[in-house]
Design an enzyme around this catalytic site. Structure first.
Site, PDB file in Angstrom:
ATOM      1  N   GLY C 148      -0.242  -5.144   0.460  1.00 36.04           N
ATOM      2  CA  GLY C 148       0.557  -5.096  -0.759  1.00 36.04           C
ATOM      3  C   GLY C 148       2.037  -5.082  -0.434  1.00 36.04           C
ATOM      4  N   CYS C 149       2.851  -5.407  -1.435  1.00 34.33           N
ATOM      5  CA  CYS C 149       4.289  -5.551  -1.198  1.00 34.33           C
ATOM      6  C   CYS C 149       4.930  -4.202  -0.866  1.00 34.33           C
ATOM      7  CB  CYS C 149       4.957  -6.207  -2.406  1.00 34.33           C
ATOM      8  SG  CYS C 149       4.590  -5.444  -3.987  1.00 34.33           S
ATOM      9  N   TYR C 150       4.705  -3.203  -1.722  1.00 33.03           N
ATOM     10  CA  TYR C 150       5.221  -1.871  -1.400  1.00 33.03           C
ATOM     11  C   TYR C 150       4.619  -1.374  -0.086  1.00 33.03           C
ATOM     12  CZ  TYR C 150       7.244  -0.797  -6.047  1.00 33.03           C
ATOM     13  OH  TYR C 150       8.008  -0.756  -7.190  1.00 33.03           O
ATOM     14  N   ALA C 151       3.320  -1.622   0.076  1.00 35.60           N
ATOM     15  CA  ALA C 151       2.626  -1.104   1.256  1.00 35.60           C
ATOM     16  C   ALA C 151       3.250  -1.637   2.535  1.00 35.60           C
ATOM     17  CB  ALA C 151       1.144  -1.461   1.184  1.00 35.60           C
ATOM     18  N   GLU C 311      12.704  -5.808   1.861  1.00 36.57           N
ATOM     19  CA  GLU C 311      11.950  -7.044   2.078  1.00 36.57           C
ATOM     20  C   GLU C 311      11.996  -7.829   0.778  1.00 36.57           C
ATOM     21  OE1 GLU C 311       7.785  -5.840   2.591  1.00 36.57           O
ATOM     22  OE2 GLU C 311       7.583  -5.772   0.407  1.00 36.57           O
TER      23      GLU C 311
END
Lengths: 345, 345, 345, 345
Positions: C148-151, C311
């Site tokens: 995942g993006c946050y992950a 990111e």
């Protein structure tokens, strides 16, 4: 592989040139100058370039411009005209992104830019760098005057009309809209986020410097009908970073298949994309890319033709077109290094 | 009807004071100063005030501040402390929106603001203008130090915790997010639209001036437990014009009904709104208004309490709170002139 | 040259995959599916791809996925797990950008995603596609679960801390901020421009699905100390299109040179850039690029370590990392096709 | 004190009506309807109204509209025409913010709105609610058709020209630019933040519903010259929440002092502000306010007149003008409750 230099690298056209040139396989960035930031690593000022551009800004007086094959001027107006001769004499070729060599009529130039031109002897030689008009001459040029951002969009929107005889040439209206980066990386109150965000306004309604550039260039087209061109140009500031939309209005005098007129004019052009009928181009469809996308409309089948043209003001409107010109000048494929796809969303 | 003056009226807190005071039924704006723009009509610089504010900016040396009942300082830090004594001596009262009188510890102040304090004899008299803490003292004050924008949001979020004993007082974390107007109307490159838009970053991670303000004020609360307060504060810049969200983290040491703790603490407060459980306040819900809205969360029923507080940094975080303080000082109803409903969307 | 297919191509991760894959020299895009838009030309929906992607969306039932070497799932959660087995059996390999195979603990997955897992037999085989942790296993994988993006951002920020023993592992706080594109291309009122612009808020404060993903992945690190990890994660919505900034807080227990710890951990990583001390990374410095930039701070030399990681949520946080994984799986240079420089400004 | 009802209160014009009416000293908001959200507290959906609007949305079938003195329709087109007669028969008066009664020519209306008009017998009675044209008739009206947002700005920009004889009346061009809130609070992909932000485009270039509204209204002006009006109107979507700028172009046929023409025409108008020569109005100068600000230009002293008009599309372009009409209908001072100063920045 050619060696290039950039004079004036701390503005938005400078950093955009760096983004494109750093990804160009045939180019080595030999030097980049900055009066105020000499000694600073480029990547410290623009961390997006970390790992890709390893040089520092150099004092203009010490930069090895004479060793370059191609020198880009990304400077405020007035710098290139002072330095061009020496650089040309040293054997380098020049793409000037400023306005110094965009006008052939020196008197008009001096009226709008309010200084005496420092290199009048080079004005005639300079080639106006709109490849869709001057491709052949750009290939042989030593000195290319890269067009202004609005000027590029408005001219591409008008070219097929000016080169034909279907609309009135004396009553063009170009309602221009630009993202804020078009105003440059200058510390001015009116460009602050808190001033420009969630806001919209016209500016320079009394007259904008791209007006004479557009009119002179269109008037001098080889294929032009010779009819005198009249243009009202009103620019507006859009709360976005990049992008220009020019909405051009023309009065139809004789019937024509305007869609076909545009498609034929730009057939084969690598960076002009005539959209299908009914399209309404978005600036983001060209964000970060060198494309100009154009759509042709005739609202309610009336007498007014509406042409919409979008470009990224920093790419096709500045640094991308400059690299396109460099590619032509040095015999590289025209799209090399500037074929990035737009970043959407 | 009282007469007010504003010193330093060309910044964002200045124009916001004008917006609020021009709509205040008990106030006459007698004078507003500007060193650089003296003689310019206020409404020429801020056309939003056309027809509502008819005066011009006055040179500070010539402004009739002594004739005012209340003088607001909307100046950079360092101005109010030089002029406060003379104004107080003339019988006017002062609300200082700058930082000059926010800290009682002069040494700490001088360390953070890097100048010698020009009016140390007034520091003790100045009342920290957070009505939710100091309402009674503000009413009698001659000199009110209006809190900083972050400081207001973070303190309101922390007050019920610091005044009780349920969480660790030494490990507070406040992750602050502010719109760009919080940085003021200054011509700086990093505040340009093209720099701040479509972008997000932290700043002043090493230490921000509101940190000592928050800690000292909370430490000195009359109701405080006396336990030493530890706070990590990291501010961030949000690509929006107005608004602050403070996300405050605290380690729970003893069980409590935190929702109820907050509701009781702020019951009756006209400008603090404790939201129902599960709410996630938006900055726009207070845009243009003097409200601060707070929500209390305990994610996944763990040991960390999360408090969310939003305010408009220019209203409750600056000009609105200044008028709230003026209302208290002059015996007007506390909400008079600052009861605008937020502009949504 | 490999043949690739994309399942679910009308969302933001879909169009971003197309942007990257269309510029990848070793890839042919064989097919892209859409249930609702089958038959529509891809470039009609996304004009930015005109002239670069010439195929149309295909009905998922008719797409030649079995002929692909690599299939990307850019679908909502729940689709990949239903189709993975058949595609693997046909000999293709899979990069799943959805959450279907991100968790090893099936019970936890089913609790958070609220459906029964359709392919539990594949969970063990799936490799969590964070190259900075699992590079070797990704190379041999048939099925990669793209993080995942946050992950991605939070794990990269925490990795050096979790792999060492200098900070408390039970009290991590990750204050996440994401651009709106992270919520996908869904017609929901709360994602409208008029709702999200000039606004800021937290969401999912009660618990976000990336929380278990982060905790499980960090807990299972081969190099992990084995200590139990505790994390509070609060995501926020930023009024920008792309970008994530994770501000991570950790309590220091033992002294260390944290700058050096990070530099050593990520030395040689092509897409993790540890910034010099004092840096404050901006999301725009990675806009459109696959870089993650990290800075390490210790505010006021206190006991709290602050790590900032940025990111582009659609690149390193989704499509770019997916291509990075594909590169590893098929033996291409890891950076091929994903080495674009960020678009600034 | 009058009792008002709002039909359809969950859109942007609905919440804006609530903001204004809740601050209006002579109004009690008796009821507000919503088909989909009946039973929900208004302040739960719009927390900005907490403490100011305490009622809940009511099912339209159960709302006590007959008890109201004034009913506002903030509904999609087609609703007001079905319910108007019953409400008028009950003795209430109506301000319809939708398009149902804006056109006198039923055939044109039905062509553009693509349904049969449900209350043709009321069309003649309805008064077009542009106070600057119809003030006297509005005062006596039972049913007011509140103008469209673009239609308000474009008409105010054109009024002095259409009422005189200095420019060509057949070749007006109005290049309109609107913030996204003008499209309403509808869950549509093209209105998402990630679609509309950092982007600019034209839309409805083939024809927009405000075109016939503008032309019919101007054509029917009592003071009109009777000459036939021709207008090209191209609207554009600006990445901001509120605001309209109309850039209007006209061909000058006879010399006149246009600045003076505008100043005289709007002298005494409380909500039309003709700016000094050379001004370039910003949308934010009217954000949240009921003002329309107009500037008149003649670029490079040529034959084209350029008129710039800004308004807040949700205030003077919708809810504010509706309250202005209500004030006129019920004999309140025209500015009551709508004299808020714009929120700048």
């Amino acid at each position: 592989m050619i060696k290039v230099g950039i004079v004036g690298g701390t503005g938005y056209t400078g950093v955009e040139l760096l983004r494109l040139l750093a990804q160009h396989p045939d180019v080595e960035i030999l030097t980049i100058t900055s009066r105020g930031d000499a000694g600073t690593k480029v990547a410290d000022m623009f961390p997006s370039l970390r790992g890709r551009v390893d040089i520092s800004f150099t004092d203009p007086a010490k930069a090895p411009l004479a060793q370059c094959d191609c020198v880009f001027f990304a400077t405020p107006n007035g710098v290139a005209m002072s330095q061009a001769k020496a650089i040309l004499d040293a054997g380098a070729r020049i793409v000037d992104l400023s306005a110094d060599f965009r006008l052939k009529d020196r008197a008009v130039w001096e009226k709008w830019y309010k200084v005496t031109h420092a290199a009048p002897e080079l004005i005639a030689e300079a080639v106006y760098g709109l490849p869709e008009v001057n491709r052949a001459r750009i290939k042989g040029a030593r000195l290319v005057a890269n067009p202004g951002c609005y000027a590029t969009a408005v001219q591409l929107a008008l070219l097929p009309l000016v080169e034909s005889d279907f609309v009135d040439h004396r009553s063009f209206i170009a309602d221009g809209k630009s993202g804020v980066s078009g105003a440059g990386r200058k510390a001015e109150v009116n460009l602050l986020f808190s001033e420009a965000s969630d806001n919209f306004k016209a500016y320079a309604v009394h007259g904008h410097r791209h007006h004479p550039e557009i009119v002179e260039s269109l008037q001098s087209l080889e294929n032009a009908s010779g009819r005198k061109i009249g243009l009202t140009f009103v620019p507006h500031l859009v709360p976005m970073v990049r992008g220009i939309l020019a909405t051009v209005y023309a009065r139809i005098e004789r019937e024509a298949d305007f869609q076909s007129l545009y498609e034929k004019r730009f057939a084969g052009e690598p960076f002009v994309d005539v959209l299908p009928p009914g399209s309404q181009p978005e600036t983001r469809s060209v964000r970060g890319s060198n494309q100009c996308r154009i759509a042709v409309h005739r609202p309610m089948d009336g007498d007014t033709l509406v042409v919409l043209a979008v470009e990224d003001n920093l790419v096709k409107g500045a640094a991308g077109q400059a690299v396109q010109n460099m590619n032509l000048m040095f015999g590289f494929p025209e799209s090399r290094g500037i074929d990035q796809i737009a970043v959407v969303p």
